[in-house]
Write an enzyme that holds these catalytic residues in place. Structure first.
Site, mmCIF file in Angstrom:
data_model
loop_
_atom_site.group_PDB
_atom_site.id
_atom_site.type_symbol
_atom_site.label_atom_id
_atom_site.label_comp_id
_atom_site.label_asym_id
_atom_site.label_seq_id
_atom_site.Cartn_x
_atom_site.Cartn_y
_atom_site.Cartn_z
ATOM 1 N N CYS A 144 0.839 -1.201 0.000
ATOM 2 C CA CYS A 144 0.000 0.000 0.000
ATOM 3 C C CYS A 144 0.878 1.257 0.000
ATOM 4 C CB CYS A 144 -0.915 -0.039 1.222
ATOM 5 S SG CYS A 144 -2.102 1.316 1.305
ATOM 6 N N CYS A 145 1.894 1.286 0.869
ATOM 7 C CA CYS A 145 2.822 2.432 0.893
ATOM 8 C C CYS A 145 3.541 2.572 -0.444
ATOM 9 C CB CYS A 145 3.858 2.261 2.012
ATOM 10 S SG CYS A 145 3.291 2.741 3.652
ATOM 11 N N CYS A 199 -0.977 8.356 7.585
ATOM 12 C CA CYS A 199 -2.334 8.040 7.122
ATOM 13 C C CYS A 199 -3.175 7.570 8.316
ATOM 14 C CB CYS A 199 -2.283 6.924 6.088
ATOM 15 S SG CYS A 199 -1.403 7.349 4.571
ATOM 16 N N CYS A 209 -3.170 3.881 9.684
ATOM 17 C CA CYS A 209 -1.904 3.351 10.213
ATOM 18 C C CYS A 209 -1.325 4.253 11.292
ATOM 19 C CB CYS A 209 -0.910 3.192 9.063
ATOM 20 S SG CYS A 209 -1.534 2.162 7.741
ATOM 21 N N CYS A 254 7.675 4.085 5.814
ATOM 22 C CA CYS A 254 6.881 3.828 4.617
ATOM 23 C C CYS A 254 7.765 3.467 3.435
ATOM 24 C CB CYS A 254 6.032 5.044 4.271
ATOM 25 S SG CYS A 254 7.003 6.527 4.016
HETATM 26 FE FE1 SF4 Z 1 -1.380 2.716 3.010
HETATM 27 FE FE2 SF4 Z 1 -0.997 2.961 5.631
HETATM 28 FE FE3 SF4 Z 1 1.052 3.272 3.939
HETATM 29 FE FE4 SF4 Z 1 -0.885 5.099 4.090
HETATM 30 S S1 SF4 Z 1 0.632 4.549 5.699
HETATM 31 S S2 SF4 Z 1 0.007 4.316 2.234
HETATM 32 S S3 SF4 Z 1 -2.712 3.787 4.427
HETATM 33 S S4 SF4 Z 1 -0.130 1.384 4.354
#
Ligand code: SF4
Length: 305
Positions: free
Chosen positions: A183-184, A266, A269, A293
């Site tokens: 996701c990151c 975010c 998280c 991240c």
């Molecule tokens: Fe995704 Fe969490 Fe990374 Fe944001 S911090 S990009 S929601 S995994």
């Protein structure tokens, strides 16, 4: 470490007002499959259909720098000379050496807000962007306008190609629950890579005292992860320096820090740390091994931080 709640159990974000909406239709989606995406209207240069795939060109694209022996020696020399310099002097050096191909990424953390205040005096034309993952707190998004009002710096909000609904639909649900690294990568790293294309150097607000990983950063170094020079004007500062400057100059900052959030990323998280914690990164991906991240993490060879 103080008590922290487990991540991803429920949506604990504070009530959020949606920003004014504009429609973004990712090219990769058919019209039927396209999902309207909320995009803050305050992106200074993005057009209605602009995504990370078609970033604004703030300055003419530069020929990419190569980490030649000569350049690496120059950076080493600069690093030695700037080791005890003030952040303003470091920013001035970076601007003199790399503008207009100098940029800055900010997540509107306290350090980023402090650098933005310095930039407004030292190098106000610097192109600054935020990685708008679609999962940021409203309080974070609001800072963009507060900074613009106080310093006249319009931070560009850069979004990934896919909206949050489209991205989650593609993965059968929120990927931050099952694969936060991916996701990151998709929502931050990919966007950052495109944002720094044609740039020679980028600045960030990381400090050595923030974590054991960050303890190894140089003030100026080659960033092999993104193939450009990385400048960290606050590398030598400690947390108290940052908050003293914020207090002395009434610099806007994220009010979530007053509500028990040592670090704000975010919302899925990020957790408040009710009992306090000396670790400034506490509350980020809490309950997991993940601490970064990927923007500032070390490569296997020790570079790229
Ligand atoms: Fe995704 Fe969490 Fe990374 Fe944001 S911090 S990009 S929601 S995994």
């Amino acid at each position: 470490m103080g008590a922290v709640s487990k991540p991803f159990e429920r949506d604990q974000r504070p009530p959020r007002e949606l920003p004014k909406l504009r429609l973004v239709v990712p090219e990769s989606l058919s019209p039927a499959a396209a999902v309207p995406q909320p995009v803050p209207t305050h992106s200074s240069t993005m057009t209605d259909t602009q995504t990370a795939n078609s970033l604004p060109q703030h300055a003419e694209l530069a020929t990419p720098l190569k980490p030649t022996a000569k350049l690496l020696e120059e950076l080493k020399e600069a690093n030695r000379g700037l080791e005890t310099a003030t952040p303003e002097a470091i920013i001035q050096w970076a601007s003199d050496r790399f503008a207009p191909h100098l940029t800055m990424a900010t997540a509107f953390g306290p350090e980023g807000c402090v650098i933005l205040s310095m930039l407004s005096r030292v190098a106000p034309a610097t192109y600054v962007f935020n990685l708008e993952t679609g999962y940021q707190f409203q309080q974070t998004l609001d800072l963009r306008d507060q900074i613009a009002e106080k310093y006249g710096i319009e931070v560009d909000m850069l979004t990934p190609e896919l909206s949050v609904p489209a991205y989650e639909a593609m993965h059968g649900g929120p990927l931050y629950k099952t694969n936060p690294n991916q996701c990151c990568f998709d929502r931050k790293i990919t966007v950052l890579r495109r944002a720094v294309e044609g740039k020679h150097a980028w600045m960030s607000g990381i400090r050595r005292d923030q974590s054991s990983d960050r303890a190894k950063i140089s003030t100026v170094a080659w960033d092999s992860k993104f193939n450009l020079v990385k400048v960290s004007p606050l590398a030598n500062w400690v947390k108290q320096d940052v908050w003293k400057r914020i207090s002395d100059e009434a610099i806007p900052y994220n009010r979530l820090h007053d509500q028990g959030y040592p670090s704000v990323g975010c919302w899925p998280c990020t957790r408040a740390v009710p009992n306090g914690d000396d670790d400034e990164r506490a509350g980020r991906w809490s309950g997991t091994q993940k601490t970064e991240c990927g923007l500032h993490s070390l490569e296997a060879d020790g570079s790229g931080i």
